[in-house]
Write an enzyme that holds these catalytic residues in place. Structure first.
Site, PDB file in Angstrom:
ATOM      1  N   HIS A  41       0.823  -1.205   0.000  1.00 17.28           N
ATOM      2  CA  HIS A  41       0.000   0.000   0.000  1.00 17.28           C
ATOM      3  C   HIS A  41       0.864   1.266   0.000  1.00 17.28           C
ATOM      4  O   HIS A  41       0.565   2.231  -0.690  1.00 17.28           O
ATOM      5  CB  HIS A  41      -0.906  -0.015   1.227  1.00 17.28           C
ATOM      6  N   GLU A  67       3.138  13.220  -5.521  1.00 15.08           N
ATOM      7  CA  GLU A  67       2.742  14.109  -4.433  1.00 15.08           C
ATOM      8  C   GLU A  67       1.403  13.628  -3.870  1.00 15.08           C
ATOM      9  O   GLU A  67       0.897  12.581  -4.262  1.00 15.08           O
ATOM     10  CB  GLU A  67       2.631  15.547  -4.934  1.00 15.08           C
ATOM     11  N   ILE A  84      -7.579   9.888  -6.984  1.00 14.73           N
ATOM     12  CA  ILE A  84      -8.512   8.840  -6.539  1.00 14.73           C
ATOM     13  C   ILE A  84      -7.770   7.952  -5.549  1.00 14.73           C
ATOM     14  O   ILE A  84      -6.547   7.781  -5.655  1.00 14.73           O
ATOM     15  CB  ILE A  84      -9.042   8.026  -7.730  1.00 14.73           C
ATOM     16  N   HIS A  87     -10.327   2.602  -0.451  1.00 13.49           N
ATOM     17  CA  HIS A  87     -10.499   2.265   0.954  1.00 13.49           C
ATOM     18  C   HIS A  87     -11.268   0.950   1.027  1.00 13.49           C
ATOM     19  O   HIS A  87     -12.277   0.825   1.718  1.00 13.49           O
ATOM     20  CB  HIS A  87     -11.209   3.386   1.719  1.00 13.49           C
ATOM     21  N   ASN A  88     -10.768  -0.030   0.276  1.00 16.46           N
ATOM     22  CA  ASN A  88     -11.503  -1.284   0.086  1.00 16.46           C
ATOM     23  C   ASN A  88     -11.580  -2.132   1.338  1.00 16.46           C
ATOM     24  O   ASN A  88     -12.655  -2.560   1.738  1.00 16.46           O
ATOM     25  CB  ASN A  88     -10.840  -2.108  -1.021  1.00 16.46           C
ATOM     26  N   GLY A 211      -3.047  -0.387   9.665  1.00 17.94           N
ATOM     27  CA  GLY A 211      -4.015  -0.411   8.566  1.00 17.94           C
ATOM     28  C   GLY A 211      -3.375  -0.514   7.200  1.00 17.94           C
ATOM     29  O   GLY A 211      -3.868  -1.222   6.333  1.00 17.94           O
ATOM     30  N   GLU A 303      -3.495   5.267  12.810  1.00 19.45           N
ATOM     31  CA  GLU A 303      -4.118   5.909  11.653  1.00 19.45           C
ATOM     32  C   GLU A 303      -5.329   6.728  12.077  1.00 19.45           C
ATOM     33  O   GLU A 303      -6.330   6.791  11.370  1.00 19.45           O
ATOM     34  CB  GLU A 303      -4.466   4.857  10.594  1.00 19.45           C
ATOM     35  N   GLN A 305      -7.813   9.632  12.321  1.00 20.34           N
ATOM     36  CA  GLN A 305      -8.185  10.490  11.199  1.00 20.34           C
ATOM     37  C   GLN A 305      -8.025  11.970  11.549  1.00 20.34           C
ATOM     38  O   GLN A 305      -7.783  12.318  12.687  1.00 20.34           O
ATOM     39  CB  GLN A 305      -9.631  10.204  10.818  1.00 20.34           C
TER      40      GLN A 305
END
Lengths: 725, 84, 227
Positions: A41, A67, A84, A87-88, A211, A303, A305
């Site tokens: 990821h 970037e 895009i 967040h599967n 994550g 992680e 938010q």
């Protein structure tokens, strides 16, 4: 340590590589840093060598890949940042929060560039609509997107949604965001030497630890124990953080901005340092926390938010703190840039990790050997059975198939107008159009991909995705400038999965070169498979274009008595088509061929006709072919049409083929419009005329007629039933 | 069959961020109430038939398991009483 | 003439309100919710959005903001006050307008164009409309179902305080988008200087945005002073 490495899933050869780069064995904290930074990821280990092939240069490009988002110029000093992101996996576990935090994350990427987020699009893939779990996921994801997007005040203006067996175990949730900025406000993830680095926004908790690594793994059976604490999105705090960050940029208080996303502090700070050619020293004791007794690994990997990293300009530190104080947010220095190119971490006054930034940032890459899945080839080469059905019944059934049915029940949940920029509402045009107020500039955006085409022919499927997104942008009157790609595939560690990755990227390259549209940002999500079943290779392509807002086209018939023309040929193919699936349950055959040169010219032609003011109604022919496209044009204003189709058979009525567009002209403009098309050497046909409240089709086999309202009812029902229930 | 009333309290698990609680906490503080923390949960009062108190408790817990989202919430059976 | 647009933490239609006011030739300035004075302003606009995330109840936390005392003063002194969407929710939570806005009957956030009939044209906000005229205005809310007890409702109807009502655009039966009592979309106070409404007139002020039915509301504010 080697045992720990094994336990947390670091392959033996990577452990040896880490030790080599450090010239010693890593300690526990360092091992976890590598674990997340070398995850697929974060590191694109399998895709990076392939992605290098994509064209990235273009006249309009201000910032290409690498970037937080790509940026293109649109004129008059304005620019658009867009990207895009997937967040599967979080959405598969907790659809509401997974989708909500996906939206929050992409919004922060956009504002990191100094842009005000102005629009969201969502690309969603689920298993069959009949499946109860798929319906549960759909509802949760739509609610999550609405929850975050509506509250933070960024309109959700478009997207795409497919249901397909291949996503039953592995739904896809990709969110795209566009932001508007003045060119001079462009910021990057950079810092100069000796600068303090500020942490701004929400406090850190144990949310989503690991994550990023989680996102790069197959979903395991024992979800309950295996998953990290769910990340909870807070759009309210997100809004405050957005306003504070944009205010700081506008007042020129910061030289660099970076969002804190996957792999939290570790990723944002080490990458900021690496891109700046510097090192960074992070003092974990200064990180604002909301839970007690958090250890260094938890703080580094959290992680949580709604957090950002900001580098103040020299002497503006106090003002920066003031801005965030006004918005009620933490904004404290937690780190500083240093000349040694290392990522050094202090915890309770001691160095707990110190590794070269380059070692973290430049993960080893893999080039593998791909091989096509023989099952897929067999499907593609399957001879198709002849189709026999009454077209009168086929059209309403096609319109009611989950992949073609009205998306109104979905987009009604989203505020698609907040910000007063939305010039083409969802359902009104083939792409969303946003207005740059105070100018005549408009920005068009659309995201596309067809899972059936991509499954049967990964390369051609990717080409179709880019071609169709560009076509949709052109059909509203905009010139495509660049695209962002959300690549979602299975494991690259099998030859079949790697082949699909290779072919998908090769297809994007081919279409990108031919259409002259470069990639400026993107995201890769691999390992979307369970029990050996890969998802169809899914390259969600988001294209952004620019137009004169006064010359834009909608898709709906508006004025009776206008002439309907088909740009392109009256022919369709059945391979991979919706009608084939509807009537036979088969997903087989060769997807429609794509002549990229023809595609480019067809798009140019429709832009020219719209630009000259010759047409204000245009619509792309996609899944379901000619009759579905015509029916869709009758829905927005309830105005019917009468057309003649000369080619016999279901193929002409419902078959699919690219490079085709329906549009209307006023009778007095017919001559000029057709003259232009002849001049460009493009095939076209006058099909008929708008008017009445039914869709009437004269075919060699007889006359077909449907009431517009009857078709609309069939078209609206399926998703209304699921989402309004 | 006798009726029972169960009071179920559904709360976010410890460690899960509670944006609602945080916003309420902020406003209370702004208005001059010194508070340490606020967490917002949901209270459900469910009335249902059961033969015995023991059966009612089992049923109430089964409903709690169903209604709380195990990914992020926990429930407590706060009270259970037979209705006259 | 100069209007204040109050920004609560979480307001998000502040920019839209400014766009509409300025389009009508009215100067507009943002005012942070902690301000205690609105001196120098001719009117105050409470914009839509999700103040405090709509946590606890929509508008509930914002209604306690320091600036609301000044909004009260404006209301009492007969100066114009407009609350749209979340702004309307704040006005009812603060008790400046009666009733409450409950969750839509469909329990979903709903964003679409609806028909809104003008019931009174003797107010500054509606003087440029025709009585009975049906406007096309967007709605975008999850809690917009107007509710008041029987007595209050009777008083609102009896004194003609309902300014806007949901109405069919083309004969449709399900024209009431949220289940509001008596199809109420917007109300005023006895004095007629405070307007609260769920639909968004500020989003329908330019052809580019697909409609201009909201513009006369803002132009009406200018005319009042001129007259």
């Amino acid at each position: 340590m080697e045992t720990l490495a094994q336990e947390i899933g670091i392959p033996e050869e990577e452990y040896r590589e880490i030790s080599k780069r450090l010239d010693r064995e890593p300690n526990r904290v360092e091992l976890f840093l590598f674990k997340v930074m070398w995850s697929e990821h974060c590191a694109y280990k399998n895709s990076r060598p392939l992605l290098k092939q994509l064209p990235k240069e273009g006249e309009a490009v201000l910032q290409g890949p690498g970037e937080n988002a790509g940026v293109v110029r649109i004129g008059e000093g304005w620019a658009v940042a867009f990207k895009i992101e997937s967040h599967n996996h979080p959405s598969a576990v907790e659809p509401f929060q997974g989708a909500a935090t996906g939206v929050g994350g992409i919004i922060r990427d956009i504002m990191s560039m100094g842009a005000r987020p102005i629009a969201l699009l969502d690309s969603l893939r689920f298993g069959p609509l009949e499946d109860a779990r798929s319906r549960y996921l759909l509802k949760g994801v739509v609610s999550g997107i609405a929850h975050y997007g509506n509250a933070i005040g960024v309109p959700t203006v478009g997207g795409d949604l497919y249901f397909h067996e291949g996503y039953r175990e592995n739904p896809l949730v990709n969110a795209m965001c566009l932001g508007l900025l003045r060119e001079e406000h462009l910021r990057r993830s950079r810092a100069s030497l000796g600068r303090p680095i500020y942490y701004a926004g929400a406090k850190t908790g144990r949310d989503g630890i690991g994550g990023a690594a989680f996102a790069s793994r197959e979903l395991s059976e024992d979800k309950e124990e295996d998953r990290p604490a769910v990340q909870v999105g807070d759009p309210f705090l997100g809004k405050l953080l957005m306003e504070a960050t944009l205010e700081a940029i506008e007042k020129d208080l910061v030289e660099g901005v970076q969002d804190m996303g996957a792999a939290g502090l570790t990723s944002s700070l080490s990458e900021l340092a690496h891109k700046s050619g510097l090192g960074v020293e992070l003092d974990l004791d200064r990180v604002p926390t909301r839970e007690r007794d958090m250890g260094p690994i938890e703080l580094l990997l959290s992680e949580s938010q709604e957090r950002m990293v900001l580098v103040p300009r020299e002497g503006r530190e106090r003002e920066l703190e003031e801005v965030f104080k006004k918005w009620g947010l933490d904004c404290v220095p937690v780190a500083k840039t240093i000349p040694e190119k290392v990522f050094r971490v202090l915890f309770r006054g001691e160095v707990v990790a110190e590794v070269p930034t380059e070692a973290l940032a430049e993960a080893p890459t893999y080039v593998r050997l791909g091989r096509e899945d023989p099952e897929i080839r067999k499907l593609r080469e399957t001879p198709l059975p002849p189709l026999a059905a009454d077209p009168k019944e086929v059209l309403p059934r096609l319109l009611a198939s989950p992949n073609l049915a009205s998306r109104e029940a979905v987009y009604e949940r989203y505020d698609h107008q907040v910000g007063t920029r939305t010039a083409l509402l969802p359902g009104k045009g083939d792409a969303a159009v946003l207005w740059v107020k105070g100018t005549h500039l408009g920005v068009a955006a659309k995201v596309d991909q067809n899972p059936r085409y991509s499954r049967l022919h990964p390369r051609l499927g990717a080409m179709h995705a880019l071609a169709e997104a560009c076509r949709n942008v052109s059909v509203v009157g905009a010139k495509p400038l660049a695209y962002t790609d959300g690549l979602n595939l299975g494991s690259p560690e099998t030859p079949e999965g790697y082949f699909e990755l290779q072919e998908t990227i090769a297809g994007l390259r081919e279409a990108s070169e031919a259409l002259g549209v470069p990639v400026v940002s993107g995201n890769v999500s691999l390992y979307n498979e369970s029990g050996g079943r890969r998802i169809p290779p899914t390259a969600m392509v988001g294209v952004v274009g620019v137009l004169d807002i006064r010359r834009r086209a909608e898709m709906g018939f508006r004025r009776p008595g206008e002439v309907i023309l088909l740009l392109g040929e009256e022919k369709g193919e059945l391979g991979g088509s919706e009608v084939l699936y509807l009537l036979t349950g088969l997903e087989a055959g060769h997807p429609p061929r794509l002549d990229l040169e023809r595609e480019r010219r067809v798009q140019e032609a429709i832009r020219e006709l719209i630009g000259l003011g010759l047409t204000r109604t245009a619509h792309d022919l996609a899944e379901g072919g000619l009759l579905v496209a015509l029916a869709e044009m009758t829905f927005p204003y309830g105005l019917g049409a009468t057309v003649e189709v000369r080619t016999p058979g279901l193929k002409a009525l419902f078959g699919e083929a690219p490079s085709r567009i329906l549009f209307t002209v006023a009778k007095e403009n017919l001559k000029e419009a057709t003259f232009r098309l002849e001049e460009m050497g493009l095939p076209y046909r006058v099909l008929g005329e708008t008017g009445g409240n039914s869709l009437t089709v004269l075919t060699p086999e007889g006359v077909l007629e449907w009431g517009v309202e009857e078709l609309r009812a069939a078209w609206q029902k399926p998703l209304r039933e699921v989402l309004d229930g | 069959m006798p009726k029972y009333q169960a009071t179920l309290l559904i709360e976010l698990k410890e460690g899960i961020l509670d944006p609602q609680g945080r916003a309420v906490e902020g406003v209370l503080k702004d208005l001059g109430h010194p508070v340490d923390s606020v967490r917002v949960g949901k209270v459900l009062e469910v009335v249902f038939p059961a033969e015995t108190l023991l059966e009612a408790e089992e049923k109430a817990k089964a409903m709690g398991n169903l209604l709380a989202n195990p990914v992020m919430e926990v429930f407590t059976l706060e009270a259970l009483k037979e209705l006259p | 003439m100069k209007w204040a647009i109050v920004r609560f933490p979480g307001s998000n239609c502040d920019e839209d309100a400014r766009f509409a006011l300025e389009k009508a030739g009215i100067r507009a300035a943002y005012v942070w919710h902690t301000e205690r004075s609105l001196r120098g302003f001719d009117g105050v606009f409470l914009p839509g959005g999700f103040s405090y995330g709509d946590y606890l109840r929509a508008g509930a936390l914002a209604a306690k903001s320091p600036v609301m005392e000044e909004v009260w003063r404006f209301a009492r002194e007969g100066r114009p006050v407009i609350g749209v969407c979340n702004g309307f929710q704040v006005l009812t939570e603060a008790g400046i307008l009666p009733g409450a806005l409950l969750a839509n009957l469909n329990l979903h956030f709903t964003c679409k164009e609806v028909g809104v009939r003008v019931e009174r044209t003797d107010l500054p906000f509606t003087r440029l409309y025709q009585k009975g005229q049906v406007l096309r205005l967007p709605i975008a809310h999850a809690e917009g179902r107007y509710y008041a007890d029987g007595e209050t409702l009777a008083r609102l109807e009896g004194e003609g305080l309902v300014v806007f009502r949901y109405a069919p655009l083309g004969g449709e039966k399900d024209y009431n988008p949220n289940g509001s009592l008596n199809d109420i979309a917007g109300i005023t106070n006895e004095r007629g200087n405070v307007l609260g409404m769920m639909p968004h007139p500020e989003r329908a002020v330019d052809e580019v945005l697909g409609g201009t039915d909201g513009l006369p509301l803002f132009l009406g504010l200018v005319e009042e002073v001129a007259g």
